[in-house]
Design an enzyme around this catalytic site. Sequence first.
Site, PDB file in Angstrom:
ATOM      1  N   ASP A 172       0.821  -1.209   0.000  1.00 42.75           N
ATOM      2  CA  ASP A 172       0.000   0.000   0.000  1.00 42.75           C
ATOM      3  C   ASP A 172       0.858   1.263   0.000  1.00 42.75           C
ATOM      4  O   ASP A 172       0.611   2.196  -0.753  1.00 42.75           O
ATOM      5  CB  ASP A 172      -0.969   0.000   1.194  1.00 42.75           C
ATOM      6  N   ASP A 175       6.907   4.019   3.553  1.00 40.11           N
ATOM      7  CA  ASP A 175       7.029   5.169   4.446  1.00 40.11           C
ATOM      8  C   ASP A 175       8.502   5.288   4.830  1.00 40.11           C
ATOM      9  O   ASP A 175       9.311   5.785   4.045  1.00 40.11           O
ATOM     10  CB  ASP A 175       6.103   4.884   5.641  1.00 40.11           C
TER      11      ASP A 175
END
Length: 174
Positions: A98, A101
Site C-alpha cells: 500500500d 514510508d
Amino acid sequence: MSERIRVLLSEQEVNRRIQEIGGQISRDYEGKQVHLVCVLKGGSFFMCELAKRITVPVSLDFMSVSSYGSETKSSGVVKIVKDLDEPLKDKDVIVVEDIVDSGRTLSYLLTMLQDRGPKSLRLCTLLDKPERRVTDVQVDYTGFRIPDEFVVGYGLDYDQKYRNLPYIGVVEFD
Ligand code: IMP
Ligand code: MG
C-alpha cells in the site's frame, strides 16, 4: 475528538493510475507469468485492482507481517504472522504494498524474500512518501508520491478504520 477525511486522490485518479501501472507491468513481463505477493492487509485492495489490469498470466499469494516496536515507529525487524503458501523459487515476483514510508519494513522483507531464490523480485507500491525514508528501498513501480501526511483508504487504515474507502484521503482532526 472527531476526525474528517479530506480527499487527496479521487477514486477516478487512483483507478486511472492503476490501469497505467497494470499496462506497464503487462509490457515489462511480456511472455512471462507474474507472481504477485500481497502484504496484508493494506496491499489487498490495490493488488486486486492491479491484478485485473495485468494481461499476462498472474498468480497470487499473501503474507502478513508485523513489525516489532510501536505502530508509529517501526523497528524494521519484521515478524511473519502469515507466511506465503507457495515457494518463490524461479518465479518472477512482484511485492505489492500500500505505502512505503520509512522503508524499514520493506527493506527487511525484500531481503528475506530474495533469499528464497525468485528469478526476479520487484516492488510495486500504490503510495510513496519519499520524505520519510530512513532505509534505502528500490521501488520499481509507484502509483503516487505523496507529501508527509497520514493517509487512509484503498486498504490503508487509521486504527483499522477507512480501509474500504475507494479513494485516498488525509485524516484531519477537529
Ligand atoms: P515503513 O515503511 O516500514 O515505515 O512502514 C510502512 C507501513 O506503515 C505501511 O505498510 C503502513 O501499514 C504503515 N503506514 C505508513 N504510513 C501510513 C499512512 O499514511 N497511513 C496508514 N498507514 C501507514
Ligand atoms: Mg502495509
